[in-house]
Design a protein around this motif. Structure first.
Motif, PDB file in Angstrom:
ATOM      1  N   ARG A   1       0.784  -1.352   0.508  1.00  0.00           N
ATOM      2  CA  ARG A   1      -0.123  -0.579   0.143  1.00  0.00           C
ATOM      3  C   ARG A   1       0.808   0.838  -0.005  1.00  0.00           C
ATOM      4  NH1 ARG A   1      -5.740  -0.761   3.449  1.00  0.00           N
ATOM      5  NH2 ARG A   1      -5.987   0.754   1.617  1.00  0.00           N
ATOM      6  N   PRO A   2       1.778   1.366  -0.507  1.00  0.00           N
ATOM      7  CA  PRO A   2       2.533   2.533  -0.510  1.00  0.00           C
ATOM      8  C   PRO A   2       2.176   3.951  -0.979  1.00  0.00           C
ATOM      9  CG  PRO A   2       2.852   1.527  -3.142  1.00  0.00           C
ATOM     10  CD  PRO A   2       2.432   0.577  -2.175  1.00  0.00           C
ATOM     11  N   GLU A   3       0.945   3.814  -1.440  1.00  0.00           N
ATOM     12  CA  GLU A   3      -0.117   5.064  -2.213  1.00  0.00           C
ATOM     13  C   GLU A   3      -1.148   5.717  -1.330  1.00  0.00           C
ATOM     14  OE1 GLU A   3      -1.454   6.034  -5.164  1.00  0.00           O
ATOM     15  OE2 GLU A   3       0.338   5.096  -6.280  1.00  0.00           O
ATOM     16  N   LYS A   4      -0.933   4.609  -0.186  1.00  0.00           N
ATOM     17  CA  LYS A   4      -1.252   4.915   1.097  1.00  0.00           C
ATOM     18  C   LYS A   4      -0.675   5.377   2.568  1.00  0.00           C
ATOM     19  CE  LYS A   4      -5.889   4.290   3.384  1.00  0.00           C
ATOM     20  NZ  LYS A   4      -7.067   5.438   3.083  1.00  0.00           N
ATOM     21  N   PHE A   5       0.790   5.225   2.209  1.00  0.00           N
ATOM     22  CA  PHE A   5       1.128   5.822   2.895  1.00  0.00           C
ATOM     23  C   PHE A   5       1.812   7.613   2.944  1.00  0.00           C
ATOM     24  CE2 PHE A   5       1.935   1.137   4.337  1.00  0.00           C
ATOM     25  CZ  PHE A   5       2.231   1.281   6.141  1.00  0.00           C
ATOM     26  N   TYR A   6       1.949   7.388   0.926  1.00  0.00           N
ATOM     27  CA  TYR A   6       2.317   8.917   0.421  1.00  0.00           C
ATOM     28  C   TYR A   6       1.106   9.465   1.105  1.00  0.00           C
ATOM     29  CZ  TYR A   6       2.265  13.402  -2.197  1.00  0.00           C
ATOM     30  OH  TYR A   6       2.269  13.750  -2.331  1.00  0.00           O
TER      31      TYR A   6
ATOM     32  N   SER B   1      -6.621  -1.260   6.162  1.00  0.00           N
ATOM     33  CA  SER B   1      -6.753  -2.822   5.939  1.00  0.00           C
ATOM     34  C   SER B   1      -8.185  -3.808   7.301  1.00  0.00           C
ATOM     35  CB  SER B   1      -5.233  -3.839   5.676  1.00  0.00           C
ATOM     36  OG  SER B   1      -4.007  -2.479   5.030  1.00  0.00           O
ATOM     37  N   VAL B   2      -7.300  -3.941   7.679  1.00  0.00           N
ATOM     38  CA  VAL B   2      -7.961  -4.734   8.744  1.00  0.00           C
ATOM     39  C   VAL B   2      -9.183  -4.328   8.702  1.00  0.00           C
ATOM     40  CG1 VAL B   2      -8.815  -5.408  11.458  1.00  0.00           C
ATOM     41  CG2 VAL B   2      -6.095  -5.386  11.108  1.00  0.00           C
ATOM     42  N   LEU B   3      -9.731  -3.419   8.437  1.00  0.00           N
ATOM     43  CA  LEU B   3     -11.758  -2.863   8.849  1.00  0.00           C
ATOM     44  C   LEU B   3     -12.060  -3.248   7.125  1.00  0.00           C
ATOM     45  CD1 LEU B   3     -11.046   0.832  10.000  1.00  0.00           C
ATOM     46  CD2 LEU B   3     -12.576  -1.393  11.209  1.00  0.00           C
ATOM     47  N   ALA B   4     -11.322  -3.052   5.903  1.00  0.00           N
ATOM     48  CA  ALA B   4     -11.699  -3.796   4.907  1.00  0.00           C
ATOM     49  C   ALA B   4     -11.810  -5.172   5.071  1.00  0.00           C
ATOM     50  CB  ALA B   4     -10.762  -3.233   4.336  1.00  0.00           C
ATOM     51  N   LEU B   5     -10.593  -5.745   5.370  1.00  0.00           N
ATOM     52  CA  LEU B   5     -11.063  -7.355   6.006  1.00  0.00           C
ATOM     53  C   LEU B   5     -12.592  -7.989   6.205  1.00  0.00           C
ATOM     54  CD1 LEU B   5      -7.160  -8.455   5.760  1.00  0.00           C
ATOM     55  CD2 LEU B   5      -8.632  -8.972   4.258  1.00  0.00           C
TER      56      LEU B   5
ATOM     57  N   GLN C   1       0.644 -10.096   1.918  1.00  0.00           N
ATOM     58  CA  GLN C   1       2.353  -9.759   1.932  1.00  0.00           C
ATOM     59  C   GLN C   1       2.834 -10.116   0.855  1.00  0.00           C
ATOM     60  OE1 GLN C   1       1.871  -8.258   5.814  1.00  0.00           O
ATOM     61  NE2 GLN C   1       2.047  -6.208   5.732  1.00  0.00           N
ATOM     62  N   TYR C   2       3.082 -11.248   1.857  1.00  0.00           N
ATOM     63  CA  TYR C   2       3.939 -12.279   0.507  1.00  0.00           C
ATOM     64  C   TYR C   2       3.594 -12.691  -0.046  1.00  0.00           C
ATOM     65  CZ  TYR C   2       6.328 -11.651   5.149  1.00  0.00           C
ATOM     66  OH  TYR C   2       7.350 -11.250   6.263  1.00  0.00           O
ATOM     67  N   GLY C   3       2.522 -12.362  -1.403  1.00  0.00           N
ATOM     68  CA  GLY C   3       2.125 -12.798  -1.616  1.00  0.00           C
ATOM     69  C   GLY C   3       1.360 -14.436  -2.354  1.00  0.00           C
ATOM     70  N   LYS C   4       0.733 -14.807  -1.222  1.00  0.00           N
ATOM     71  CA  LYS C   4       0.607 -16.217  -0.841  1.00  0.00           C
ATOM     72  C   LYS C   4      -1.575 -16.290  -0.852  1.00  0.00           C
ATOM     73  CE  LYS C   4       4.452 -18.169   1.017  1.00  0.00           C
ATOM     74  NZ  LYS C   4       5.209 -19.019   0.247  1.00  0.00           N
ATOM     75  N   ALA C   5      -1.762 -15.016  -1.022  1.00  0.00           N
ATOM     76  CA  ALA C   5      -2.734 -15.161  -1.108  1.00  0.00           C
ATOM     77  C   ALA C   5      -3.316 -13.697  -2.132  1.00  0.00           C
ATOM     78  CB  ALA C   5      -3.650 -14.689   0.420  1.00  0.00           C
ATOM     79  N   ALA C   6      -4.136 -13.989  -3.297  1.00  0.00           N
ATOM     80  CA  ALA C   6      -5.040 -13.480  -3.845  1.00  0.00           C
ATOM     81  C   ALA C   6      -4.937 -12.115  -3.023  1.00  0.00           C
ATOM     82  CB  ALA C   6      -6.159 -13.946  -3.587  1.00  0.00           C
ATOM     83  N   ASP C   7      -3.809 -10.906  -3.973  1.00  0.00           N
ATOM     84  CA  ASP C   7      -4.432  -9.461  -3.707  1.00  0.00           C
ATOM     85  C   ASP C   7      -6.086  -8.441  -4.039  1.00  0.00           C
ATOM     86  OD1 ASP C   7      -3.750  -6.453  -3.578  1.00  0.00           O
ATOM     87  OD2 ASP C   7      -2.570  -6.185  -4.341  1.00  0.00           O
ATOM     88  N   THR C   8      -6.910  -9.518  -2.988  1.00  0.00           N
ATOM     89  CA  THR C   8      -8.368  -8.815  -3.958  1.00  0.00           C
ATOM     90  C   THR C   8      -8.323  -7.570  -3.938  1.00  0.00           C
ATOM     91  OG1 THR C   8      -9.347  -8.873  -2.350  1.00  0.00           O
ATOM     92  CG2 THR C   8      -9.811 -10.756  -3.641  1.00  0.00           C
ATOM     93  N   PHE C   9      -7.493  -6.972  -3.805  1.00  0.00           N
ATOM     94  CA  PHE C   9      -7.726  -5.505  -2.924  1.00  0.00           C
ATOM     95  C   PHE C   9      -6.662  -4.657  -3.882  1.00  0.00           C
ATOM     96  CE2 PHE C   9      -9.614  -6.815   0.863  1.00  0.00           C
ATOM     97  CZ  PHE C   9     -10.638  -6.434   1.087  1.00  0.00           C
ATOM     98  N   GLY C  10      -5.875  -5.187  -4.606  1.00  0.00           N
ATOM     99  CA  GLY C  10      -4.941  -4.134  -5.193  1.00  0.00           C
ATOM    100  C   GLY C  10      -4.384  -3.318  -4.105  1.00  0.00           C
TER     101      GLY C  10
END
Ligand code: COI
Length: 354
Positions: A85-90, A261-265, A339-348
């Protein structure tokens, strides 16, 4: 962005104890630096990590006009490094800068600087699950001037540190205590931006908590000294009954990217969520009624940190028998899975650093 690159003569990686270093003790080979002068950001450089030639009169050292961020790069199964989530940190960085009267650089410059460090020091992104490369972008007032006003010059830097668990306990429940003597933030102050003053204000209370055997302070609001605000340097969540609750962002709480991210999940899973005030008395009441299921902190450094015990005055509350709860575990697994690419990145949420 045009970046002048001056490479480190040799890598320090082979000599660095990556697996056993405590959080933020070891730094990678390179750092990014850029200057704000004459109304614009210029002179982007990637340099060997090392000391700064700094006048003792730079205003950041005296008045604390500084903003920082913290985000992570994770090793993916194909070997590439990806940022969470680099955009969010920016966005948070730019917001914090405005509050501190610092002119933020553009999104592309901020994310470009972070990526430049990750690319140059790709070998420093740990392989091990639970480990990552922690990126620390920060900006400070670098004008040599002791008058109290916003600086006209700033230095922006990005440094990187390979990290494992934030707490030495790992993902084990921590013991927290409220503080009778100190507050962290009040409305209109700096509590909702990422600036060193917030952390400086918390240190003595944290030291006192530690002397009494607690990992951190659970911060209550500054006015009524009643409502939960943050758990140490993390946002706080409670599970009461079947509801996941976190305090609302009303000006004293840092808008955490992990919190978001917790709220979104949880919403995507169909879990009932609420952003509302939670009194410390409500936690004790919920415990008495058998409705208090979990309490945990969320943050970039620790991801999810379960709370096993809370002391308030001379009363103590044990949460979930002092063990990690199913919600905390599910969220930890889901976030780290993405984060480690093990699960689908459904939120992009993931962005390749290369
Ligand atoms: C976090 O990432 O959770 C924090 O805010 C702690 C950090 C300042 C080390």
């Amino acid at each position: 962005m045009n970046i002048t690159v001056i490479k480190a003569p040799a890598s320090r990686r082979a000599q660095s104890n990556l697996e056993n270093a405590a959080f933020g003790e070891v730094f990678s080979d390179h750092m990014f630096q850029m200057e704000y002068r004459n109304g614009g950001w210029e002179a982007a450089k990637l340099l060997p990590f090392g000391p700064l030639p700094l006048l003792p009169s730079v205003s950041a050292l005296h008045y604390g006009q500084i903003v920082f961020e913290g985000l992570k790069a994770f090793r993916q199964h194909d070997g590439a490094a990806a940022l969470f989530r680099p955009e969010k940190f920016y966005e948070r960085f730019a917001r914090s800068c405005r509050r501190l009267a610092i002119p933020p650089m553009g999104r592309e410059q901020f994310i470009g600087a972070v990526k430049a460090v990750v690319r140059e020091d790709a070998g420093w992104v740990p392989q091990k699950r639970g480990h990552s490369l922690y990126l620390r972008p920060f900006v400070f007032a670098s004008e040599s001037f002791l008058g109290v006003r916003a600086s006209r010059e700033y230095t922006f830097m990005v440094i990187a540190s390979p990290v494992g668990s934030y707490y030495k306990e790992g993902v084990k429940p921590v013991r927290l205590t409220t503080s009778a003597n100190y507050i962290r933030a009040a409305k209109g102050g700096l509590g909702d931006v990422k600036t060193p003053a917030n952390y400086a204000a918390s240190l003595l209370a944290a030291e006192e908590a530690r002397e009494q055997g607690f990992a951190q302070v659970i911060w209550l609001d500054a006015i009524e000294h009643r409502y939960l605000e943050e758990a140490g340097a993390m946002n706080i969540f409670c599970v009461i009954g079947d509801e996941l609750i976190t305090p609302p962002l009303e000006g004293t709480i840092l808008p955490g990217v992990t919190r978001d991210s917790v709220l979104a999940l949880a919403k995507a899973w169909g879990i009932k969520t609420a952003e509302r005030r939670i009194g410390i008395d409500e936690l004790f009441d919920a415990r008495d009624k058998g409705a208090l299921r979990e309490v945990f902190g969320s943050g970039t450094a620790a991801v999810i940190s379960p709370v096993g015990e809370i002391r308030h005055g001379d009363t103590t509350l044990t949460v979930n028998g002092g063990a990690i709860g199913p919600m905390a575990q599910r969220l930890y697994d889901a976030i780290t899975g993405i984060q480690y690419g093990k699960a689908a990145d459904t939120f992009g949420w993931m962005e390749k650093a290369g």
